[in-house]
Every structure is written in structure tokens, then in C-alpha cells.
Design a protein around this motif. Structure first.
Motif, short mmCIF file in Angstrom:
data_model
loop_
_atom_site.label_atom_id
_atom_site.label_comp_id
_atom_site.label_asym_id
_atom_site.label_seq_id
_atom_site.Cartn_x
_atom_site.Cartn_y
_atom_site.Cartn_z
N UNK A 102 2.23 1.70 18.03
CA UNK A 102 3.10 1.96 16.88
C UNK A 102 2.93 0.86 15.84
N UNK A 103 3.01 -0.38 16.29
CA UNK A 103 2.85 -1.53 15.38
C UNK A 103 1.46 -1.58 14.76
N UNK A 104 0.46 -1.22 15.54
CA UNK A 104 -0.91 -1.19 15.00
C UNK A 104 -1.01 -0.16 13.86
N UNK A 105 -0.45 1.03 14.06
CA UNK A 105 -0.48 2.05 13.01
C UNK A 105 0.24 1.57 11.76
N UNK A 106 1.41 0.95 11.94
CA UNK A 106 2.16 0.46 10.78
C UNK A 106 1.42 -0.64 10.03
N UNK A 107 0.77 -1.52 10.76
CA UNK A 107 0.13 -2.67 10.13
C UNK A 107 -1.27 -2.38 9.60
N UNK A 108 -2.00 -1.46 10.25
CA UNK A 108 -3.41 -1.29 9.92
C UNK A 108 -3.81 0.08 9.40
N UNK A 109 -3.20 1.12 9.90
CA UNK A 109 -3.61 2.48 9.53
C UNK A 109 -2.86 2.97 8.30
N UNK A 110 -1.55 2.95 8.36
CA UNK A 110 -0.76 3.53 7.26
C UNK A 110 -0.99 2.85 5.91
N UNK A 111 -1.12 1.53 5.84
CA UNK A 111 -1.35 0.94 4.52
C UNK A 111 -2.61 1.45 3.80
N UNK A 112 -3.58 1.95 4.55
CA UNK A 112 -4.79 2.50 3.95
C UNK A 112 -4.58 3.92 3.43
N UNK A 113 -3.58 4.61 3.96
CA UNK A 113 -3.37 6.02 3.64
C UNK A 113 -2.10 6.30 2.86
N UNK A 114 -1.15 5.38 2.93
CA UNK A 114 0.20 5.72 2.48
C UNK A 114 0.93 4.48 1.98
N UNK A 115 2.06 4.75 1.39
CA UNK A 115 3.02 3.68 1.10
C UNK A 115 3.94 3.61 2.30
N UNK A 116 4.20 2.43 2.79
CA UNK A 116 5.12 2.24 3.91
C UNK A 116 6.42 1.67 3.34
N UNK A 117 7.52 2.36 3.61
CA UNK A 117 8.81 1.97 3.05
C UNK A 117 9.89 2.20 4.10
N UNK A 118 11.07 1.68 3.83
CA UNK A 118 12.21 1.94 4.71
C UNK A 118 12.87 3.25 4.29
N UNK A 119 13.70 3.79 5.15
CA UNK A 119 14.46 5.00 4.82
C UNK A 119 15.34 4.77 3.60
N UNK A 120 15.95 3.60 3.54
CA UNK A 120 16.81 3.27 2.40
C UNK A 120 16.02 3.28 1.10
N UNK A 121 14.82 2.73 1.12
CA UNK A 121 13.98 2.73 -0.07
C UNK A 121 13.59 4.14 -0.50
N UNK A 122 13.29 4.99 0.48
CA UNK A 122 12.95 6.38 0.18
C UNK A 122 14.15 7.08 -0.45
N UNK A 123 15.32 6.90 0.14
CA UNK A 123 16.53 7.54 -0.40
C UNK A 123 16.87 7.01 -1.79
N UNK A 124 16.71 5.72 -2.00
CA UNK A 124 16.96 5.15 -3.33
C UNK A 124 16.02 5.77 -4.37
N UNK A 125 14.77 5.93 -4.01
CA UNK A 125 13.79 6.53 -4.93
C UNK A 125 14.15 7.97 -5.25
N UNK A 126 14.62 8.70 -4.25
CA UNK A 126 15.04 10.09 -4.49
C UNK A 126 16.25 10.16 -5.39
N UNK A 127 17.19 9.27 -5.18
CA UNK A 127 18.39 9.24 -6.02
C UNK A 127 18.05 8.91 -7.47
N UNK A 128 17.04 8.09 -7.67
CA UNK A 128 16.66 7.67 -9.01
C UNK A 128 15.94 8.78 -9.78
N UNK A 129 15.50 9.77 -9.09
CA UNK A 129 14.75 10.85 -9.75
C UNK A 129 15.65 11.74 -10.57
#
Length: 71
Positions: free
Chosen positions: A44-71
Motif C-alpha cells: 500500500x505504501x509503495x503504491x502511494x509513494x511510487x505508483x500513484x504520483x506518476x498517474x494521479x494527484x494524491x490528496x486527502x479526503x478533506x482536500x477532495x471535499x474542499x475542492x468539490x465545495x469550491x466548484x
């Protein structure tokens, strides 16, 4: 639709394969890091540190919800 937000179980196969597919299809991908898990913490930690940053933005749930609220 241009963006997907991923949450759920099985980081190393379910979430990772979905992130790869969405990325390959041209979607903007966000992985909510605190809303995913895997039975193998080291993998799990390997995916978060090495795989996802190459494919995606990694954020917390709170950050995702804040971004949705700002839309």
C-alpha cells in the motif's frame, strides 16, 4: 466527465489498476490517500509513494471535499 476520484479497498490491485486505466483513457485521476487500504501495508505504501504520483494527484479526503465545495 474529465476527472475520477478513487477510494476503496485493495490499493495494490483494485485502486491501482483503476488508476492506470483511467490515466490511459485520459482522465484526471485523484487518489484519496486516507480512503484506500490494502491487506499488505508495505505494498500500500509503495503504491502511494511510487505508483500513484506518476498517474494521479494524491490528496486527502478533506482536500477532495474542499475542492468539490469550491466548484
Amino acid at each position: 466527465m474529465t476527472q475520477v476520484v478513487l477510494v476503496g479497498l485493495a490499493t495494490t490491485f483494485g485502486i491501482e489498476s483503476t488508476a492506470r486505466a483511467a490515466y490511459d483513457l485520459g482522465y484526471n485521476v485523484v487518489v484519496a490517500a486516507d480512503a484506500i487500504s490494502d491487506p499488505r501495508p508495505d505494498a500500500h505504501e509503495h503504491s502511494l509513494a511510487n505508483v500513484f504520483p506518476a498517474l494521479a494527484e494524491v490528496a486527502s479526503s478533506a482536500e477532495v471535499l474542499d475542492a468539490l465545495r469550491a466548484m
